[in-house]
Write a protein that holds these residues in place. Structure first.
Motif: not given
Length: 319
Positions: A96-101, A159-165, A239-249
């Motif tokens: 949902v953070a990526g692109a448009s609907g 270069a960077t990989f641009p995706g969120d998913m 596109y993200a400058l920085v993004s964080v995907a996290a799963v925290i217990q």
């Protein structure tokens, strides 16, 4: 756009054979990235193999307790699936953070993880680019590099990989399922799917010529609090400058992957052991050996602050 021929494949093996048989062939599904590149003549396929009839648009439970996501499942369908929202919330949040609907309605699971970089020098055909023309040089090195990589880069490409998913898939330990032109299948751990640039930045994934993605599988749910936080120049369609995907217990342990910083979703499992010690301890290890430019050096403290924000949210929710 240059002329090309076109066919609609009926089976995954047929599609793989068709692309393997023609050096200039490409797969096409949603086309949200490929068609743009064709219009700019960055991609110039001589033959397109349409895979939309392959019935790879289902999300099914696996015997191991996870999910099998067909390669043609749209981003919208994946993000809204009740099982994904309940058990793999980081994935829904990242999509949902990526692109448009509108784009998410058309973009596919496989196409999303195969999208090419958005480096401005890659898109500018008047500039040298080793990804576009191997051996021509990299205009980004020494050029304006605010959006580009700080780690995992090379002397040939920053270069960077641009995706969120893909960042969420990396933190979930996903696996990419494929079929080869000879009909054999392969399972590629997501950690090994995207390549570091090295001396061959035009080779972006572990896929072989003609190898077709058929699905992405997720292991059984790991629980915890799921987060995807994306820092960008504007609130949407960026596109993200920085993004964080996290799963925290609840005990403060967990997993974390970063986007917008490297040629691939950046996860250093050894650094995750430091999560109970705080964001700085994690990012110090995760970004050891970073090679930022003057333009993008800010991404290193930004990654730490973004992770610290996520960890604070998790702590507040578990309080």
């Amino acid at each position: 756009m240059k002329p090309f021929t076109y066919q609609r494949a009926k089976t995954p093996a047929e599609a793989a054979r068709a692309v393997a048989a023609s050096p200039g062939a490409k797969f096409i599904a949603g086309g949200t990235n490929l068609l743009d590149l064709m219009k700019l003549q960055i991609e110039t396929p001589t033959h397109l193999v349409d895979v939309q009839d392959l019935k790879l648009d289902r999300i099914d439970a696996t015997d191991e307790g996870g999910l099998r996501i067909g390669a043609l499942v749209s981003n919208t369908a994946l993000a809204s699936d009740a099982r994904v929202r309940r058990d793999y919330g980081v994935l829904t949040r990242a999509i949902v953070a990526g692109a448009s609907g509108q784009l998410r309605n058309k973009a596919t699971t496989a196409g999303n993880i195969l999208q090419r970089t958005r480096c401005p020098y890659f898109y500018d055909t008047d500039q040298p680019c080793n990804k576009r023309k191997p051996g021509s040089g990299c205009a980004a090195i020494g050029g304006y590099s605010r959006q580009l990589g700080v780690i995992g880069t090379s002397d040939a490409c920053i270069a960077t990989f641009p995706g969120d998913m893909a960042v969420a898939l990396r933190v979930l330990d996903a696996t990419v399922q494929t079929v080869k032109p000879d009909g054999t299948t392969r399972a590629i751990p997501f950690a090994d799917f995207h390549r570091l640039w090295g001396d061959t930045p035009h080779i972006e994934t572990a896929l072989e010529r003609g190898e077709l993605i058929t699905a992405v599988t997720l292991p059984k749910p790991i629980g915890g609090r799921h987060f995807y936080q994306k820092v960008r120049d504007r609130a949407s369609y960026a596109y993200a400058l920085v993004s964080v995907a996290a799963v925290i217990q609840p005990d403060g342990t967990g997993r974390v992957a970063f986007g917008g910083v490297a040629p691939k979703p950046w996860r250093v499992e050894a650094a995750e052991a430091a999560m109970p010690q705080g964001a700085r301890a994690v990012t110090t290890q995760a970004f050891a050996g970073a090679r930022p430019t003057e333009d993008n050096r800010f991404k290193l403290p930004l990654a730490e602050r973004t992770l610290a924000s996520v960890m604070a949210q998790a702590k507040a929710q578990d309080a």
